[in-house]
Design an enzyme around this catalytic site. Structure first.
Site, PDB file in Angstrom:
ATOM      1  N   LYS A   1      25.658 -20.102 -17.651  1.00  0.00           N
ATOM      2  CA  LYS A   1      26.252 -19.557 -16.429  1.00  0.00           C
ATOM      3  C   LYS A   1      26.064 -20.537 -15.280  1.00  0.00           C
ATOM      4  O   LYS A   1      24.997 -21.142 -15.131  1.00  0.00           O
ATOM      5  CB  LYS A   1      25.591 -18.217 -16.103  1.00  0.00           C
TER       6      LYS A   1
ATOM      7  N   SER B   1      27.947 -10.151 -13.252  1.00  0.00           N
ATOM      8  CA  SER B   1      28.439 -11.428 -12.759  1.00  0.00           C
ATOM      9  C   SER B   1      28.441 -12.544 -13.798  1.00  0.00           C
ATOM     10  O   SER B   1      28.850 -13.665 -13.504  1.00  0.00           O
ATOM     11  CB  SER B   1      27.578 -11.875 -11.569  1.00  0.00           C
TER      12      SER B   1
ATOM     13  N   SER C   1      24.175  -7.713 -14.641  1.00  0.00           N
ATOM     14  CA  SER C   1      25.118  -8.829 -14.758  1.00  0.00           C
ATOM     15  C   SER C   1      25.268  -9.445 -16.126  1.00  0.00           C
ATOM     16  O   SER C   1      26.177 -10.248 -16.335  1.00  0.00           O
ATOM     17  CB  SER C   1      24.768  -9.920 -13.739  1.00  0.00           C
TER      18      SER C   1
END
Length: 467
Positions: A80, A156, A180
């Site tokens: 990420k 996210s 997330s």
């Protein structure tokens, strides 16, 4: 040769050991897959062919000599774009981050993967500073759902979840400050684990403090256990890390759920309006646990919604991370982030400490709850993926993402391990997830219960269409 893009990390490692195929074969296939799906779903900020193939060739040579560097030598992974990875920018979805670097450090979890030979395919998309439960940002655009790109992948860590679902690497590193990894895990039909806080070291420290965890998104629970055996290694840069785990997570996967005391809360005591198709899929998962020998009781944990306290902690963190922004940088921010930053800046120290009090009381209540129950089971999400580019579902009365994630953020406040396991699809073919929550430090138990569901054949989501 089987389709390498559909294999788990464990299957890849077994294939390397047997000489059936090589890390270069797997990496090439997954780079091709990443490029093929990127125009439709926008899962990646960067796809790094040169570095990935160089690492794959080195891994191939180690396997040829019978000297693999570690548990994931040659396994393609994604990271990420919140987490540092040396050699390139970590933009965090924000125009405020420049290109200059020097980008010389890995985050602890990335460093552990690097040490054990993982192949880094690229960096995956995130909303700006990971602030919300969907994945879109002014800098990198929106990430679509693997099952329907007109819908959100969740967030996210949406880019990583989409990549795993679509065969662009069997393991994705994400972060979870309010759901997330579990939100996109549920929306994209992949396994996602938020470990106990401190189990996976974090550096630099998150702006959201001890709400933010690092965890894996994978094809199944066994791969998550493999990942945890790698990324749980200690790092002195994290002052709040836990001691090294007592043993291997993979070695504690077996044993099933027979005799476990499980509390099933379908709607947190009537507080959450759950889509009927989601409720039915989760109920079937709970029934499976009972059939496997767990002692299941319908029981709610009994806490009030801590959303206001969560907002105080979360929005204050957002205000802190953007505190030094220039007017020009603020103008380029996600408009929703700009709103929560303004709200966060209005809180006083007493407001913040009152929110900490709520958090401590919630943690204490869940600690007592787990004296009676080994696991709490809930839906991961009250619904399935909604339209892309929105913070809240169509027609929702909520204005912020926390309005539709009531099952996830409370367990960031308590720092408990929680996983989302795929458990079916709705009438439109969109994935549904069931959430397993354990007491603090019971990560191995959460993984064991999830693994039992996988062994029993629970995850019923069909593979996403080839985009």
């Amino acid at each position: 040769m089987s389709d390498l893009t559909t294999m788990t990390a464990a299957q890849l490692v077994a294939g390397y050991a047997a000489g059936d195929f090589s890390p270069v074969d797997a990496t090439t296939a997954m780079l091709d897959r990443a490029e093929a799906v990127q125009p439709r779903v926008n899962a990646f900020v960067r796809i790094d062919h040169r570095d990935a193939l160089a690492r794959a060739r080195a891994a191939e040579e180690r396997w040829r000599r019978g000297e693999p560097a570690g548990l994931v030598d040659g396994v393609p992974v994604t990271v990420k774009d919140i987490l540092l990875q040396r050699g390139g920018p970590s933009y965090k979805g924000s125009w405020s981050v420049g290109e200059e670097g020097p980008w010389e450090e890995d985050a602890p979890s990335v460093a552990r993967l690097r040490e054990q030979g993982a192949v880094f395919l690229g960096k995956t998309t995130t909303p700006e500073f990971g602030w919300k439960g969907v994945t879109d940002s002014p800098r990198h655009g929106a990430t679509g759902n693997p099952y329907d790109p007109s819908r959100t992948a969740g967030g996210s860590s949406g880019g990583g979840a989409a990549a795993v679902a679509l065969g662009a690497g069997p393991l994705a590193l994400g972060t979870d400050g309010g759901g997330s990894v579990r939100i996109p895990g549920s929306f994209c039909g992949v396994f996602a684990l938020k470990p106990t806080y401190g189990r996976v070291p974090i550096y630099p420290a998150s702006a959201y403090g001890t709400l933010a965890h690092v965890g894996p998104m994978t094809r199944d629970a066994a791969d998550a256990a493999l990942a945890m055996d790698v990324i749980s290694g200690p790092d002195p840069r994290d002052w709040s890390q836990l001691a090294a785990p007592a043993g291997s997570f993979r070695e504690r996967l077996e044993g099933g759920v027979r005799g476990l005391r499980i509390a099933y809360s379908p709607d947190l005591g009537g507080r959450v309006d759950v889509d009927p198709e989601v409720a039915a899929s989760v109920r079937r998962a709970v029934d499976r646990l009972a059939e496997l020998g767990a002692r299941v009781e319908e029981r709610d944990p009994g806490f009030e919604d801590p959303v206001e306290a969560f907002h105080t902690l979360w929005f204050s963190g957002a205000a802190r991370v953007t505190e030094a922004f220039t007017p020009e940088q603020r103008a380029e921010m996600d408009p929703g982030l700009r709103e929560v930053v303004e709200q966060g800046a209005s809180y006083s120290a007493l407001d913040y400490l009152a929110a900490v009090d709520v958090r401590m009381a919630l943690g204490r209540a869940m600690g007592v709850f787990h004296e009676t129950y080994d696991l709490l089971v809930t839906p991961s999400m009250p619904g399935t993926a909604f339209g892309i580019g929105r913070e809240v579902p169509e027609g929702s009365a909520h204005t912020r993402w926390t309005g539709w994630t009531p099952f996830t953020y409370p367990f960031n406040m308590t720092q408990q391990p929680a996983a989302s396991v795929p458990c079916g699809t709705d009438g439109e073919g969109l994935p549904v997830g069931v959430q397993l929550v354990g007491a603090r430090h019971a990560d191995a138990l959460v993984l064991r219960a999830a693994h039992a569901l996988y062994q029993d054949g629970l995850p019923a989501s069909v593979a996403p269409p080839a985009l």
